[in-house]
Design a protein around this motif. Structure first.
Motif, PDB file in Angstrom:
ATOM      1  N   ARG A   1       1.034  -0.997   0.010  1.00 38.65           N
ATOM      2  CA  ARG A   1      -0.063  -0.284   0.080  1.00 38.65           C
ATOM      3  C   ARG A   1       1.008   1.099   0.037  1.00 38.65           C
ATOM      4  NH1 ARG A   1      -2.925   1.904  -1.237  1.00 38.65           N
ATOM      5  NH2 ARG A   1      -4.492   2.679   0.224  1.00 38.65           N
ATOM      6  N   ILE A   2       1.893   1.131   0.546  1.00 37.14           N
ATOM      7  CA  ILE A   2       2.794   2.320   0.735  1.00 37.14           C
ATOM      8  C   ILE A   2       3.413   2.584  -0.565  1.00 37.14           C
ATOM      9  CG2 ILE A   2       4.923   3.333   1.877  1.00 37.14           C
ATOM     10  CD1 ILE A   2       4.001   2.148   4.418  1.00 37.14           C
ATOM     11  N   GLU A   3       3.897   1.555  -1.066  1.00 37.43           N
ATOM     12  CA  GLU A   3       4.440   1.556  -2.300  1.00 37.43           C
ATOM     13  C   GLU A   3       3.436   2.224  -3.491  1.00 37.43           C
ATOM     14  OE1 GLU A   3       7.663   1.144  -3.516  1.00 37.43           O
ATOM     15  OE2 GLU A   3       8.274   0.933  -1.568  1.00 37.43           O
ATOM     16  N   GLU A   4       2.330   1.675  -3.275  1.00 38.80           N
ATOM     17  CA  GLU A   4       1.356   2.200  -4.193  1.00 38.80           C
ATOM     18  C   GLU A   4       1.016   3.666  -4.092  1.00 38.80           C
ATOM     19  OE1 GLU A   4      -3.616   1.640  -4.856  1.00 38.80           O
ATOM     20  OE2 GLU A   4      -2.425   0.035  -3.906  1.00 38.80           O
ATOM     21  N   GLU A   5       1.031   4.179  -2.887  1.00 35.67           N
ATOM     22  CA  GLU A   5       0.989   5.646  -2.460  1.00 35.67           C
ATOM     23  C   GLU A   5       2.163   6.636  -3.156  1.00 35.67           C
ATOM     24  OE1 GLU A   5      -1.344   7.365  -0.890  1.00 35.67           O
ATOM     25  OE2 GLU A   5      -2.655   5.610  -0.584  1.00 35.67           O
ATOM     26  N   PHE A   6       3.414   6.060  -3.174  1.00 38.16           N
ATOM     27  CA  PHE A   6       4.614   6.541  -3.832  1.00 38.16           C
ATOM     28  C   PHE A   6       4.487   6.624  -5.436  1.00 38.16           C
ATOM     29  CE2 PHE A   6       7.619   4.798  -0.262  1.00 38.16           C
ATOM     30  CZ  PHE A   6       7.297   5.767   0.721  1.00 38.16           C
ATOM     31  N   ALA A   7       3.988   5.330  -5.960  1.00 37.92           N
ATOM     32  CA  ALA A   7       3.796   5.311  -7.268  1.00 37.92           C
ATOM     33  C   ALA A   7       2.859   6.475  -7.605  1.00 37.92           C
ATOM     34  CB  ALA A   7       3.164   4.038  -7.487  1.00 37.92           C
ATOM     35  N   VAL A  36      11.783  11.674  -3.029  1.00 32.77           N
ATOM     36  CA  VAL A  36      12.704  12.520  -2.175  1.00 32.77           C
ATOM     37  C   VAL A  36      12.496  12.396  -0.848  1.00 32.77           C
ATOM     38  CG1 VAL A  36      13.695  14.932  -1.792  1.00 32.77           C
ATOM     39  CG2 VAL A  36      12.751  14.175  -4.168  1.00 32.77           C
ATOM     40  N   GLU A  37      11.444  12.010  -0.254  1.00 29.94           N
ATOM     41  CA  GLU A  37      11.115  11.852   1.166  1.00 29.94           C
ATOM     42  C   GLU A  37      10.100  10.642   1.130  1.00 29.94           C
ATOM     43  OE1 GLU A  37      11.490  11.280   4.452  1.00 29.94           O
ATOM     44  OE2 GLU A  37      11.915  13.501   4.457  1.00 29.94           O
ATOM     45  N   THR A  38      10.691   9.693   1.781  1.00 35.63           N
ATOM     46  CA  THR A  38       9.581   8.460   1.967  1.00 35.63           C
ATOM     47  C   THR A  38       9.491   8.099   3.566  1.00 35.63           C
ATOM     48  OG1 THR A  38      11.870   7.144   1.766  1.00 35.63           O
ATOM     49  CG2 THR A  38      10.588   7.579  -0.110  1.00 35.63           C
ATOM     50  N   ASP A  39      10.068   8.924   4.456  1.00 35.70           N
ATOM     51  CA  ASP A  39       9.768   8.485   5.957  1.00 35.70           C
ATOM     52  C   ASP A  39       8.505   9.101   6.156  1.00 35.70           C
ATOM     53  OD1 ASP A  39      10.116   7.887   8.185  1.00 35.70           O
ATOM     54  OD2 ASP A  39      11.709   9.176   8.839  1.00 35.70           O
ATOM     55  N   TRP A  40       7.418   7.896   5.846  1.00 36.40           N
ATOM     56  CA  TRP A  40       6.023   8.309   6.195  1.00 36.40           C
ATOM     57  C   TRP A  40       5.850   8.200   7.689  1.00 36.40           C
ATOM     58  CZ3 TRP A  40       3.390   4.399   8.546  1.00 36.40           C
ATOM     59  CH2 TRP A  40       4.084   2.958   8.405  1.00 36.40           C
ATOM     60  N   LYS A  41       6.684   7.605   8.362  1.00 38.23           N
ATOM     61  CA  LYS A  41       6.212   7.282  10.066  1.00 38.23           C
ATOM     62  C   LYS A  41       6.754   8.686  10.718  1.00 38.23           C
ATOM     63  CE  LYS A  41       7.105   2.448  10.189  1.00 38.23           C
ATOM     64  NZ  LYS A  41       8.169   1.570  10.544  1.00 38.23           N
ATOM     65  N   ARG A  42       7.735   9.442  10.154  1.00 41.22           N
ATOM     66  CA  ARG A  42       8.171  10.604  10.844  1.00 41.22           C
ATOM     67  C   ARG A  42       8.037  11.965  10.393  1.00 41.22           C
ATOM     68  NH1 ARG A  42      11.734   6.633  12.362  1.00 41.22           N
ATOM     69  NH2 ARG A  42      13.224   7.120  10.650  1.00 41.22           N
ATOM     70  N   ALA A  43       8.426  12.174   8.921  1.00 44.19           N
ATOM     71  CA  ALA A  43       8.216  13.322   8.296  1.00 44.19           C
ATOM     72  C   ALA A  43       6.528  13.597   8.092  1.00 44.19           C
ATOM     73  CB  ALA A  43       8.721  13.073   6.978  1.00 44.19           C
ATOM     74  N   SER A  44       6.391  15.089   7.945  1.00 40.62           N
ATOM     75  CA  SER A  44       4.935  15.436   7.793  1.00 40.62           C
ATOM     76  C   SER A  44       4.458  15.367   6.382  1.00 40.62           C
ATOM     77  CB  SER A  44       4.966  16.864   8.114  1.00 40.62           C
ATOM     78  OG  SER A  44       5.992  17.778   7.029  1.00 40.62           O
ATOM     79  N   HIS A  45       5.413  15.138   5.319  1.00 38.98           N
ATOM     80  CA  HIS A  45       4.945  14.836   4.091  1.00 38.98           C
ATOM     81  C   HIS A  45       5.921  13.975   3.333  1.00 38.98           C
ATOM     82  CE1 HIS A  45       2.928  18.607   4.808  1.00 38.98           C
ATOM     83  NE2 HIS A  45       2.217  18.555   3.871  1.00 38.98           N
ATOM     84  N   ILE A  46       5.474  13.053   2.388  1.00 39.56           N
ATOM     85  CA  ILE A  46       6.453  12.405   1.433  1.00 39.56           C
ATOM     86  C   ILE A  46       6.349  13.280   0.350  1.00 39.56           C
ATOM     87  CG2 ILE A  46       5.903  10.049   2.289  1.00 39.56           C
ATOM     88  CD1 ILE A  46       3.903   9.725  -0.154  1.00 39.56           C
ATOM     89  N   ALA A  47       7.474  12.978  -0.515  1.00 42.85           N
ATOM     90  CA  ALA A  47       7.775  13.803  -1.904  1.00 42.85           C
ATOM     91  C   ALA A  47       8.327  13.381  -2.796  1.00 42.85           C
ATOM     92  CB  ALA A  47       8.576  15.091  -1.092  1.00 42.85           C
ATOM     93  N   ALA A  48       8.062  13.788  -3.894  1.00 48.23           N
ATOM     94  CA  ALA A  48       8.511  13.176  -5.169  1.00 48.23           C
ATOM     95  C   ALA A  48       9.013  14.289  -6.109  1.00 48.23           C
ATOM     96  CB  ALA A  48       7.549  12.300  -5.769  1.00 48.23           C
ATOM     97  N   VAL A  49       9.916  14.091  -7.090  1.00 45.33           N
ATOM     98  CA  VAL A  49      10.437  15.005  -8.222  1.00 45.33           C
ATOM     99  C   VAL A  49      10.258  14.539  -9.378  1.00 45.33           C
ATOM    100  CG1 VAL A  49      12.691  14.670  -7.635  1.00 45.33           C
ATOM    101  CG2 VAL A  49      11.821  16.830  -8.590  1.00 45.33           C
ATOM    102  N   SER A  50       9.875  15.372 -10.339  1.00 42.13           N
ATOM    103  CA  SER A  50       9.836  15.016 -11.682  1.00 42.13           C
ATOM    104  C   SER A  50      10.489  15.966 -12.456  1.00 42.13           C
ATOM    105  CB  SER A  50       8.604  14.740 -12.188  1.00 42.13           C
ATOM    106  OG  SER A  50       8.031  13.566 -11.610  1.00 42.13           O
ATOM    107  N   PRO A  51      11.501  15.752 -13.512  1.00 43.17           N
ATOM    108  CA  PRO A  51      12.043  16.828 -14.245  1.00 43.17           C
ATOM    109  C   PRO A  51      11.256  17.487 -15.426  1.00 43.17           C
ATOM    110  CG  PRO A  51      13.058  14.986 -14.950  1.00 43.17           C
ATOM    111  CD  PRO A  51      11.986  14.580 -13.819  1.00 43.17           C
ATOM    112  N   ILE A  52      11.200  18.733 -15.580  1.00 40.85           N
ATOM    113  CA  ILE A  52      10.615  19.342 -16.792  1.00 40.85           C
ATOM    114  C   ILE A  52      11.817  19.624 -18.033  1.00 40.85           C
ATOM    115  CG2 ILE A  52       9.302  21.330 -17.753  1.00 40.85           C
ATOM    116  CD1 ILE A  52       8.574  21.785 -14.923  1.00 40.85           C
ATOM    117  N   GLN A  53      11.663  18.917 -19.095  1.00 45.39           N
ATOM    118  CA  GLN A  53      12.538  18.680 -19.912  1.00 45.39           C
ATOM    119  C   GLN A  53      11.944  19.135 -21.310  1.00 45.39           C
ATOM    120  OE1 GLN A  53      14.075  14.623 -19.930  1.00 45.39           O
ATOM    121  NE2 GLN A  53      15.503  15.201 -18.217  1.00 45.39           N
TER     122      GLN A  53
END
Length: 208
Positions: free
Chosen positions: A35-41, A116-133
């Motif tokens: 489920r967590i991997e699904e949230e990341f995806a 970029v951030e995957t610590d769902w237990k302690r961080a306030s947010h998870i984060a991802a980044v995608s480049p604009i090319q």
């Protein structure tokens, strides 16, 4: 004989309980991980979708549209230029974004994006980044954020369901073992009583 029945029942219960615990813990860990991997995806996919739009129309109107879309969602977005300076962002996410964005400095961001951030237990947010090319040149980045409270709530609900099912499973196991222990030992107990009676010279009356 009753003590033997009780001991056998307890031994079998301990064996079954150990198997159930291993299976439940393994299944729980597998489901939580999936489920967590699904949230990341999903977060990555959302960022890539915004990236694709911005690559086609990289102007202020499109930037405003992307940010407005996220204002109605459970996720937040921050869009930067090539130097990772924020040019547009969801309200409220900027302070956290300013802590996360520098973590990507000097790192190669693949076309498919990355977490970029995957610590769902302690961080306030998870984060991802995608480049604009655009035409092979990186013009900026789309940073996506998701509040980890929703993930922790989902994990808590899964844990609660597993505890309820586990308690019911143990109760059913206890009842089943008690029934079969009695069913198995009762004939042995009657045989023992009959043998003791014969040893005392008491013979059962023969039916005619």
């Amino acid at each position: 004989m009753r003590k033997l029945s009780w001991k056998l029942g307890m031994l079998f219960f301990a064996f079954v309980l150990a198997i159930e615990m291993v299976l439940f813990v393994s299944l729980y860990a597998t489901l939580v991980h999936a489920r967590i991997e699904e949230e990341f995806a999903q977060l990555l996919a959302r960022g890539n979708s915004h990236r694709n739009v911005l690559e086609k129309n990289n102007d202020r109107t499109t930037l405003a549209h992307v940010v407005m879309m996220e204002s109605e969602a459970e996720t937040d977005v921050a869009i930067t230029d090539a130097r990772r300076r924020i040019v547009s962002a969801s309200s409220g996410i900027v302070p956290f974004a300013k802590r996360i964005i520098p973590l990507t400095n000097g790192r190669h961001i693949p076309r498919r994006g990355m977490m970029v951030e995957t610590d769902w237990k302690r961080a306030s947010h998870i984060a991802a980044v995608s480049p604009i090319q655009i035409r092979g040149e990186t013009r900026g980045y789309v940073y996506m954020f998701q509040d980890t409270r929703s993930i922790r709530t989902m994990v808590y609900k899964l844990k609660h369901h597993f505890i309820v099912v586990g308690v019911l499973s143990v109760a059913i196991t206890v009842l089943t073992i008690a029934f079969f222990s009695r069913a198995i030992t009762m004939p042995l107990l009657r045989m023992k009583q009959a043998t003791e009676a014969l040893s005392r010279g008491i013979f059962p009356s023969a039916s005619r």
